[in-house]
Every structure is written in structure tokens, then in C-alpha cells.
Design an enzyme around this catalytic site. Sequence first.
Site, PDB file in Angstrom:
ATOM      1  N   CYS A  76     -25.601  30.041   9.425  1.00 55.83           N
ATOM      2  CA  CYS A  76     -25.987  29.772  10.811  1.00 55.83           C
ATOM      3  C   CYS A  76     -27.465  29.384  10.884  1.00 55.83           C
ATOM      4  O   CYS A  76     -28.322  30.036  10.302  1.00 55.83           O
ATOM      5  CB  CYS A  76     -25.667  30.985  11.680  1.00 55.83           C
ATOM      6  SG  CYS A  76     -27.034  31.695  12.568  1.00 55.83           S
ATOM      7  N   GLU A  77     -27.720  28.284  11.578  1.00 56.31           N
ATOM      8  CA  GLU A  77     -29.084  27.745  11.580  1.00 56.31           C
ATOM      9  C   GLU A  77     -30.028  28.558  12.465  1.00 56.31           C
ATOM     10  O   GLU A  77     -31.238  28.364  12.407  1.00 56.31           O
ATOM     11  CB  GLU A  77     -29.083  26.267  11.998  1.00 56.31           C
ATOM     12  CG  GLU A  77     -28.683  26.006  13.428  1.00 56.31           C
ATOM     13  CD  GLU A  77     -28.558  24.508  13.715  1.00 56.31           C
ATOM     14  OE1 GLU A  77     -28.357  23.737  12.768  1.00 56.31           O
ATOM     15  OE2 GLU A  77     -28.655  24.133  14.891  1.00 56.31           O
ATOM     16  N   HIS A  78     -29.494  29.451  13.275  1.00 61.68           N
ATOM     17  CA  HIS A  78     -30.364  30.263  14.131  1.00 61.68           C
ATOM     18  C   HIS A  78     -30.911  31.492  13.415  1.00 61.68           C
ATOM     19  O   HIS A  78     -31.992  31.972  13.722  1.00 61.68           O
ATOM     20  CB  HIS A  78     -29.613  30.704  15.396  1.00 61.68           C
ATOM     21  CG  HIS A  78     -29.184  29.555  16.241  1.00 61.68           C
ATOM     22  ND1 HIS A  78     -27.981  29.511  16.916  1.00 61.68           N
ATOM     23  CD2 HIS A  78     -29.792  28.375  16.485  1.00 61.68           C
ATOM     24  CE1 HIS A  78     -27.879  28.370  17.547  1.00 61.68           C
ATOM     25  NE2 HIS A  78     -28.954  27.651  17.313  1.00 61.68           N
ATOM     26  N   HIS A  79     -30.125  32.051  12.484  1.00 66.81           N
ATOM     27  CA  HIS A  79     -30.544  33.281  11.806  1.00 66.81           C
ATOM     28  C   HIS A  79     -30.568  33.145  10.287  1.00 66.81           C
ATOM     29  O   HIS A  79     -30.944  34.079   9.585  1.00 66.81           O
ATOM     30  CB  HIS A  79     -29.603  34.427  12.172  1.00 66.81           C
ATOM     31  CG  HIS A  79     -29.523  34.697  13.648  1.00 66.81           C
ATOM     32  ND1 HIS A  79     -28.579  34.123  14.474  1.00 66.81           N
ATOM     33  CD2 HIS A  79     -30.305  35.466  14.447  1.00 66.81           C
ATOM     34  CE1 HIS A  79     -28.768  34.528  15.720  1.00 66.81           C
ATOM     35  NE2 HIS A  79     -29.809  35.349  15.733  1.00 66.81           N
ATOM     36  N   GLN A 117     -21.301  26.419  14.340  1.00 67.56           N
ATOM     37  CA  GLN A 117     -19.873  26.153  14.149  1.00 67.56           C
ATOM     38  C   GLN A 117     -19.385  24.995  15.033  1.00 67.56           C
ATOM     39  O   GLN A 117     -18.565  24.177  14.613  1.00 67.56           O
ATOM     40  CB  GLN A 117     -19.080  27.434  14.445  1.00 67.56           C
ATOM     41  CG  GLN A 117     -17.598  27.298  14.140  1.00 67.56           C
ATOM     42  CD  GLN A 117     -16.842  28.594  14.373  1.00 67.56           C
ATOM     43  OE1 GLN A 117     -17.380  29.678  14.194  1.00 67.56           O
ATOM     44  NE2 GLN A 117     -15.593  28.488  14.786  1.00 67.56           N
ATOM     45  N   HIS A 145     -19.136  35.496  12.104  1.00 72.49           N
ATOM     46  CA  HIS A 145     -20.570  35.224  11.996  1.00 72.49           C
ATOM     47  C   HIS A 145     -21.306  36.522  11.685  1.00 72.49           C
ATOM     48  O   HIS A 145     -21.292  37.438  12.510  1.00 72.49           O
ATOM     49  CB  HIS A 145     -21.091  34.625  13.308  1.00 72.49           C
ATOM     50  CG  HIS A 145     -20.596  33.241  13.559  1.00 72.49           C
ATOM     51  ND1 HIS A 145     -21.424  32.147  13.605  1.00 72.49           N
ATOM     52  CD2 HIS A 145     -19.340  32.770  13.747  1.00 72.49           C
ATOM     53  CE1 HIS A 145     -20.699  31.061  13.821  1.00 72.49           C
ATOM     54  NE2 HIS A 145     -19.435  31.413  13.916  1.00 72.49           N
ATOM     55  N   CYS A 147     -24.306  37.050  11.765  1.00 76.21           N
ATOM     56  CA  CYS A 147     -25.389  37.316  12.721  1.00 76.21           C
ATOM     57  C   CYS A 147     -24.866  38.047  13.956  1.00 76.21           C
ATOM     58  O   CYS A 147     -25.637  38.545  14.763  1.00 76.21           O
ATOM     59  CB  CYS A 147     -26.125  36.030  13.121  1.00 76.21           C
ATOM     60  SG  CYS A 147     -25.140  34.833  14.012  1.00 76.21           S
TER      61      CYS A 147
END
Length: 186
Positions: A76-79, A117, A145, A147
Site C-alpha cells: 500500500c502506497e500510503h503506509h 487496490q 490490508h 495497514c
Amino acid sequence: MMDYEKIKAGVQLLLEGIGEDVGREGLLETPDRIARMCQEIYGGLYEDPVVHLKKQFSVERNDMVIEKDITFYSVCEHHLLPFYGKAHIGYLPNGKVVGLSKLARTVDVFARRPQIQEKMTAQIARALEENLNPQGVIVMLEAEHTCMTMRGIKKPGSKTVTMVTTGVFQDNYELQNRFLGMVKQG
Ligand code: ZN
């Protein structure tokens, strides 16, 4: 090309930032190890799915093709934490099909990038749409996920489901249900 020195420096800084001793035995090789690992888990950034989808075969009947339960691992590109699960792909051909393993390879190209996703689902559908020119594509991803499970709201076992439809699948619930029925079948 990936910049290994930057990745190594970054990992070192992160470890220092959390207060770790980067000189201790267990962590000595970690920056280098992660830098090398990045080629494997982010290497999809340097790959084009066209490579996998350009070899096509002619078919006389345009029956639905489904490849389901394609296991994937992404980040995941956020975490920068993993999310992983299954991809299910269906399409209605327009005289052409690709080898089934190529669908799994296409999933891999997009999974091995920093991702969300929703975007990954759309990218897979678009790659098929553009390269195969089918009557329609349906792509469904189910993933856990980390995260959301090891941090944040901590809900282990929860799944995120995303679906993208193009062409004939868009408003045709009968076709969509046929796909979903086949995907759910043991
Ligand atoms: Zn996240």
C-alpha cells in the site's frame, strides 16, 4: 533504474529515526537486504504488461474466459505495508485470447509497485482492454490490508473488495452474476 544507495540511506535513516542502533548485529545488513528486495517487490514499476499480452491466439467462439484465485502481494502506497489476496479476471473475447498464465503475469506487473487496490484493479482492466480489444472485461480483487489489521482500526480478516467492469460487462448484471458465480464456485 532503482537507486540502491538511496534506498539503503533511507532505510538507515528510518531505523535511526525510530531510535534503533543501526550498528547492532541484526540490523547491519538490513539496509542492503531491503535495497535488494525492492527490485523484487517494486520491480513492476519497470515492466510493461504489453510484453505479456501481445502474444494472442484466435478463437472461433467468444465464450467468457475466467482466470480466478490469482494470488498477489502488493504494498500500500500510503503506509508501505503489504496488502495481499486474490485477483479474479474475466473477459468476453473479440476473436482473440491470451495464454492464461499471461493474465497472472499482468496482475504481477501491477502488484509489484506501491499501490492502492482501486487503482490496481483499474490498471489490470485497462491493460486487457487496450491490448486484447475484448467485448468487455471484469476484474475483481479481494485483499487483506495489513495497514488495517496490524495498525489503525486493527480488524484482522476484513477484506477489501474492488471491481472494475468495461464494455459489455458494464450494465449487464446477468454477465456480472455469471462471473461472480463462477468465481465463488469451489
Ligand atoms: Zn495503507
